[in-house]
Design a protein around this motif. Structure first.
Motif, PDB file in Angstrom:
ATOM      1  N   GLU A  12      38.732  44.702  35.641  1.00  0.00           N
ATOM      2  CA  GLU A  12      39.030  43.408  36.242  1.00  0.00           C
ATOM      3  C   GLU A  12      39.495  43.578  37.689  1.00  0.00           C
ATOM      4  O   GLU A  12      39.122  42.792  38.556  1.00  0.00           O
ATOM      5  CB  GLU A  12      40.069  42.662  35.418  1.00  0.00           C
ATOM      6  CG  GLU A  12      39.491  42.129  34.131  1.00  0.00           C
ATOM      7  CD  GLU A  12      40.434  41.258  33.357  1.00  0.00           C
ATOM      8  OE1 GLU A  12      41.428  40.767  33.931  1.00  0.00           O
ATOM      9  OE2 GLU A  12      40.170  41.031  32.162  1.00  0.00           O
ATOM     10  N   LYS A  14      37.700  42.072  40.880  1.00  0.00           N
ATOM     11  CA  LYS A  14      38.503  41.210  41.751  1.00  0.00           C
ATOM     12  C   LYS A  14      38.463  41.682  43.191  1.00  0.00           C
ATOM     13  O   LYS A  14      38.292  40.887  44.114  1.00  0.00           O
ATOM     14  CB  LYS A  14      39.938  41.168  41.232  1.00  0.00           C
ATOM     15  CG  LYS A  14      40.796  40.131  41.900  1.00  0.00           C
ATOM     16  CD  LYS A  14      42.060  39.945  41.114  1.00  0.00           C
ATOM     17  CE  LYS A  14      43.215  40.442  41.903  1.00  0.00           C
ATOM     18  NZ  LYS A  14      44.498  40.188  41.273  1.00  0.00           N
ATOM     19  N   TYR A  53      31.948  34.789  35.096  1.00  0.00           N
ATOM     20  CA  TYR A  53      32.875  35.839  34.671  1.00  0.00           C
ATOM     21  C   TYR A  53      32.496  36.421  33.320  1.00  0.00           C
ATOM     22  O   TYR A  53      32.746  37.598  33.066  1.00  0.00           O
ATOM     23  CB  TYR A  53      34.323  35.333  34.674  1.00  0.00           C
ATOM     24  CG  TYR A  53      34.895  35.344  36.067  1.00  0.00           C
ATOM     25  CD1 TYR A  53      35.108  36.541  36.733  1.00  0.00           C
ATOM     26  CD2 TYR A  53      35.183  34.168  36.736  1.00  0.00           C
ATOM     27  CE1 TYR A  53      35.604  36.569  38.017  1.00  0.00           C
ATOM     28  CE2 TYR A  53      35.677  34.183  38.016  1.00  0.00           C
ATOM     29  CZ  TYR A  53      35.888  35.381  38.653  1.00  0.00           C
ATOM     30  OH  TYR A  53      36.371  35.408  39.929  1.00  0.00           O
ATOM     31  N   LEU A  97      39.753  35.048  39.216  1.00  0.00           N
ATOM     32  CA  LEU A  97      40.102  36.029  38.188  1.00  0.00           C
ATOM     33  C   LEU A  97      41.619  36.171  38.031  1.00  0.00           C
ATOM     34  O   LEU A  97      42.094  36.745  37.057  1.00  0.00           O
ATOM     35  CB  LEU A  97      39.472  37.388  38.516  1.00  0.00           C
ATOM     36  CG  LEU A  97      39.372  38.405  37.389  1.00  0.00           C
ATOM     37  CD1 LEU A  97      38.631  37.836  36.195  1.00  0.00           C
ATOM     38  CD2 LEU A  97      38.700  39.661  37.868  1.00  0.00           C
ATOM     39  N   TYR A 152      39.917  32.792  33.179  1.00  0.00           N
ATOM     40  CA  TYR A 152      38.800  33.592  33.685  1.00  0.00           C
ATOM     41  C   TYR A 152      38.968  35.064  33.315  1.00  0.00           C
ATOM     42  O   TYR A 152      38.009  35.725  32.920  1.00  0.00           O
ATOM     43  CB  TYR A 152      38.652  33.439  35.195  1.00  0.00           C
ATOM     44  CG  TYR A 152      38.295  32.032  35.619  1.00  0.00           C
ATOM     45  CD1 TYR A 152      37.153  31.410  35.132  1.00  0.00           C
ATOM     46  CD2 TYR A 152      39.099  31.331  36.503  1.00  0.00           C
ATOM     47  CE1 TYR A 152      36.821  30.126  35.514  1.00  0.00           C
ATOM     48  CE2 TYR A 152      38.775  30.047  36.896  1.00  0.00           C
ATOM     49  CZ  TYR A 152      37.632  29.440  36.395  1.00  0.00           C
ATOM     50  OH  TYR A 152      37.318  28.174  36.779  1.00  0.00           O
ATOM     51  N   ALA A 153      40.191  35.573  33.429  1.00  0.00           N
ATOM     52  CA  ALA A 153      40.443  36.968  33.052  1.00  0.00           C
ATOM     53  C   ALA A 153      40.226  37.163  31.552  1.00  0.00           C
ATOM     54  O   ALA A 153      39.695  38.189  31.119  1.00  0.00           O
ATOM     55  CB  ALA A 153      41.864  37.369  33.448  1.00  0.00           C
ATOM     56  N   PHE A 167      36.420  37.229  30.890  1.00  0.00           N
ATOM     57  CA  PHE A 167      35.890  38.491  31.392  1.00  0.00           C
ATOM     58  C   PHE A 167      36.177  39.607  30.382  1.00  0.00           C
ATOM     59  O   PHE A 167      35.290  40.357  29.984  1.00  0.00           O
ATOM     60  CB  PHE A 167      36.527  38.815  32.750  1.00  0.00           C
ATOM     61  CG  PHE A 167      36.071  40.119  33.337  1.00  0.00           C
ATOM     62  CD1 PHE A 167      35.015  40.145  34.234  1.00  0.00           C
ATOM     63  CD2 PHE A 167      36.697  41.311  33.023  1.00  0.00           C
ATOM     64  CE1 PHE A 167      34.582  41.334  34.787  1.00  0.00           C
ATOM     65  CE2 PHE A 167      36.280  42.505  33.568  1.00  0.00           C
ATOM     66  CZ  PHE A 167      35.215  42.515  34.452  1.00  0.00           C
TER      67      PHE A 167
END
Length: 128
Positions: A22, A26, A49, A107, A112-113, A116
């Motif tokens: 991540e 990012k 994502y 992110l 979103y994280a 992902f």
């Protein structure tokens, strides 16, 4: 006791792998995407994502082809625990960035994280 320590170490390894990817994504988005950024819909960013996470899962399989967690039940639990942990870590780090006045990327938000990490974990679960 050794068994419990081994299980915890495996989960920590999976979480660290997710967070590492991540951060790489990012940094790439901040460095390469800033000049071309324009407001996108939430659905479009979420789908993006998910695709980035799936790609990161594929790349991680090239680096670490075997599963970090061997037990199938624990691997299923990892599909739930790791995305929540990775999303929480990114959210906590974003809070620090806000205090310092640094700009945020998508992110940095938990959702979103989470997506992902869920996509990356899913790819690793299916093909590792």
């Amino acid at each position: 006791m050794e068994f419990l320590f081994e299980i915890m170490l495996q989960f920590v390894g999976e979480i660290l792998l997710q967070v590492l990817f991540e951060f790489v994504v990012k940094l790439g988005l901040q460095g390469l995407g800033a000049p071309f950024s324009s407001p996108k819909s939430t659905l479009f960013k979420t789908f993006g994502y998910i695709l980035w996470g799936a790609a990161a899962g594929g790349i991680s399989l090239l680096i670490i082809p075997s599963p970090i967690i061997e037990n199938n039940g624990l691997r299923i639990a990892n599909l739930i625990i790791t995305p929540i942990a990775a999303g929480s870590i990114m959210w906590l780090l974003a809070r620090k960035k806000v205090r310092k006045g640094a700009p945020l990327v998508a992110l940095d938000r938990f959702g979103y994280a989470f997506y992902f990490a869920l996509a990356m974990s899913s790819v690793r679960f299916i093909w590792a």
